[in-house]
Write a protein that holds these residues in place. Structure first.
Motif, PDB file in Angstrom:
ATOM      1  N   SER A 108       1.023  -1.275   0.025  1.00  0.00           N
ATOM      2  CA  SER A 108       0.132   0.002   0.066  1.00  0.00           C
ATOM      3  C   SER A 108       0.857   1.200   0.021  1.00  0.00           C
ATOM      4  O   SER A 108       2.195   1.162   0.194  1.00  0.00           O
ATOM      5  CB  SER A 108      -0.914  -0.039   1.303  1.00  0.00           C
ATOM      6  OG  SER A 108       0.048   0.242   2.280  1.00  0.00           O
ATOM      7  N   GLU A 109       0.222   2.638  -0.002  1.00  0.00           N
ATOM      8  CA  GLU A 109       1.027   3.550   0.014  1.00  0.00           C
ATOM      9  C   GLU A 109       1.794   3.701   1.385  1.00  0.00           C
ATOM     10  O   GLU A 109       2.951   4.197   1.439  1.00  0.00           O
ATOM     11  CB  GLU A 109       0.255   4.735  -0.227  1.00  0.00           C
ATOM     12  CG  GLU A 109      -0.321   5.106  -1.807  1.00  0.00           C
ATOM     13  CD  GLU A 109      -1.234   6.351  -1.847  1.00  0.00           C
ATOM     14  OE1 GLU A 109      -0.994   7.168  -1.005  1.00  0.00           O
ATOM     15  OE2 GLU A 109      -1.982   6.318  -2.656  1.00  0.00           O
ATOM     16  N   VAL A 110       1.125   3.419   2.358  1.00  0.00           N
ATOM     17  CA  VAL A 110       1.768   3.373   3.693  1.00  0.00           C
ATOM     18  C   VAL A 110       2.868   2.470   3.721  1.00  0.00           C
ATOM     19  O   VAL A 110       4.098   2.706   4.213  1.00  0.00           O
ATOM     20  CB  VAL A 110       0.749   3.049   4.682  1.00  0.00           C
ATOM     21  CG1 VAL A 110       1.540   2.744   6.081  1.00  0.00           C
ATOM     22  CG2 VAL A 110      -0.077   4.073   4.912  1.00  0.00           C
ATOM     23  N   GLY A 111       2.796   1.181   3.180  1.00  0.00           N
ATOM     24  CA  GLY A 111       3.752   0.187   3.216  1.00  0.00           C
ATOM     25  C   GLY A 111       5.039   0.754   2.402  1.00  0.00           C
ATOM     26  O   GLY A 111       6.214   0.449   2.833  1.00  0.00           O
ATOM     27  N   CYS A 112       4.737   1.190   1.287  1.00  0.00           N
ATOM     28  CA  CYS A 112       6.066   1.864   0.247  1.00  0.00           C
ATOM     29  C   CYS A 112       6.582   2.938   1.135  1.00  0.00           C
ATOM     30  O   CYS A 112       8.012   2.806   1.200  1.00  0.00           O
ATOM     31  CB  CYS A 112       5.444   2.422  -0.786  1.00  0.00           C
ATOM     32  SG  CYS A 112       4.846   1.143  -2.053  1.00  0.00           S
TER      33      CYS A 112
ATOM     34  N   ARG B 163       4.804 -10.870  -4.360  1.00  0.00           N
ATOM     35  CA  ARG B 163       4.615  -9.520  -4.916  1.00  0.00           C
ATOM     36  C   ARG B 163       5.128  -8.582  -3.800  1.00  0.00           C
ATOM     37  O   ARG B 163       6.004  -7.667  -3.732  1.00  0.00           O
ATOM     38  CB  ARG B 163       3.479  -9.126  -5.488  1.00  0.00           C
ATOM     39  CG  ARG B 163       3.495  -7.782  -6.258  1.00  0.00           C
ATOM     40  CD  ARG B 163       2.287  -7.321  -6.845  1.00  0.00           C
ATOM     41  NE  ARG B 163       2.225  -5.821  -7.116  1.00  0.00           N
ATOM     42  CZ  ARG B 163       1.159  -5.349  -7.396  1.00  0.00           C
ATOM     43  NH1 ARG B 163      -0.001  -5.762  -7.552  1.00  0.00           N
ATOM     44  NH2 ARG B 163       1.203  -4.050  -7.518  1.00  0.00           N
ATOM     45  N   LYS B 164       4.575  -8.720  -2.572  1.00  0.00           N
ATOM     46  CA  LYS B 164       4.615  -7.374  -1.579  1.00  0.00           C
ATOM     47  C   LYS B 164       6.042  -7.689  -0.986  1.00  0.00           C
ATOM     48  O   LYS B 164       6.614  -6.624  -0.436  1.00  0.00           O
ATOM     49  CB  LYS B 164       3.431  -7.743  -0.519  1.00  0.00           C
ATOM     50  CG  LYS B 164       3.513  -9.194   0.033  1.00  0.00           C
ATOM     51  CD  LYS B 164       2.309  -9.294   0.742  1.00  0.00           C
ATOM     52  CE  LYS B 164       1.853 -10.886   1.114  1.00  0.00           C
ATOM     53  NZ  LYS B 164       0.968 -11.429   0.053  1.00  0.00           N
ATOM     54  N   ALA B 165       6.517  -8.947  -1.218  1.00  0.00           N
ATOM     55  CA  ALA B 165       8.004  -9.204  -0.423  1.00  0.00           C
ATOM     56  C   ALA B 165       8.993  -8.584  -1.382  1.00  0.00           C
ATOM     57  O   ALA B 165       9.894  -8.066  -0.822  1.00  0.00           O
ATOM     58  CB  ALA B 165       8.327 -10.432  -0.183  1.00  0.00           C
ATOM     59  N   ILE B 166       8.799  -8.630  -2.660  1.00  0.00           N
ATOM     60  CA  ILE B 166       9.553  -8.396  -3.865  1.00  0.00           C
ATOM     61  C   ILE B 166       9.614  -6.773  -3.927  1.00  0.00           C
ATOM     62  O   ILE B 166      10.589  -6.122  -3.813  1.00  0.00           O
ATOM     63  CB  ILE B 166       9.255  -8.913  -5.089  1.00  0.00           C
ATOM     64  CG1 ILE B 166       9.344 -10.434  -5.318  1.00  0.00           C
ATOM     65  CG2 ILE B 166       9.867  -8.199  -6.265  1.00  0.00           C
ATOM     66  CD1 ILE B 166       8.889 -11.118  -6.502  1.00  0.00           C
ATOM     67  N   GLU B 167       8.530  -6.142  -3.684  1.00  0.00           N
ATOM     68  CA  GLU B 167       8.374  -4.721  -3.811  1.00  0.00           C
ATOM     69  C   GLU B 167       9.215  -4.227  -2.402  1.00  0.00           C
ATOM     70  O   GLU B 167       9.811  -3.163  -2.729  1.00  0.00           O
ATOM     71  CB  GLU B 167       6.963  -4.404  -3.785  1.00  0.00           C
ATOM     72  CG  GLU B 167       6.197  -4.528  -4.978  1.00  0.00           C
ATOM     73  CD  GLU B 167       4.677  -4.008  -5.009  1.00  0.00           C
ATOM     74  OE1 GLU B 167       4.330  -3.542  -4.026  1.00  0.00           O
ATOM     75  OE2 GLU B 167       4.159  -4.410  -6.152  1.00  0.00           O
TER      76      GLU B 167
END
Length: 192
Positions: free
Chosen positions: A27-31, A55-59
């Protein structure tokens, strides 16, 4: 001086019940949290970044790798515990099933991968990377449940959710490569 191995969980994700959970992105917060953490001094000696294939781990790994000028290695078997039998669960139901997952590690709860099997898998993946004995610190990027199972293994604790990361993800624990001694338990990525 021994190398430090850190396990970082991805932070907040963009939840979409119509998309398979492994394909959710940050999410924006996570980024934003990851961008901030990527500038932290605790990552300065990192020479390897190894990520789950979700995907979330790769990002998360890509944000850190970009800042440090490193490539990431993706290891598909570092994925989160397999929960495909149930798919997306609303928060309250998910928490109940996750509680059971940790409380009954030898059982498959509603078709989920057993905690003991997920723990054996994540330990096997971590040890395969550590066996290469390359210089510098290592950053594993992954998920809360398997990260907790890995922490329990290296800390010598039985599988128990009491050792889970704080809510919201984006937490890190560290251990010394030599002797596998835990240096600190879960800390938010901003506080490592």
């Amino acid at each position: 001086m021994t190398s430090i191995v850190r396990y970082l969980t991805h932070p907040q994700v963009q939840i979409d019940p119509a998309v398979p959970v492994p394909q959710w992105g940050l999410s924006e917060v996570g980024c934003a949290r990851t961008e901030t953490a990527a500038k932290a001094s605790w990552l300065a000696n990192t020479r390897q970044i190894v990520s789950s294939g979700e995907r979330k781990a790769i990002e998360t790994a890509e944000i850190v790798a970009s800042r440090l000028g490193l490539m990431i290695e993706i290891r598909e078997a570092m994925h989160e515990n397999d929960r495909s039998a149930t798919g997306f669960l609303v928060a309250a139901e998910f928490e109940q099933v996750a509680d059971q997952f940790f409380a009954e590690p030898h059982l498959s709860i509603r078709g989920w991968e057993r905690a003991i099997d997920a723990q054996a898998r994540i330990v096997r993946e971590a040890e395969a990377v550590l066996a290469r004995n390359r210089p510098g610190d290592i950053l594993f990027v992954g998920h809360g449940a398997v990260g907790t199972l890995l922490f329990c293994h290296y800390a010598g604790h039985p599988i128990d959710r009491v050792h889970d990361q704080p809510a919201g993800g984006g937490s890190c624990f560290a251990f010394a490569r030599d002797g596998r001694r835990v240096l600190h338990g879960w800390r938010r990525m901003e506080d490592v």
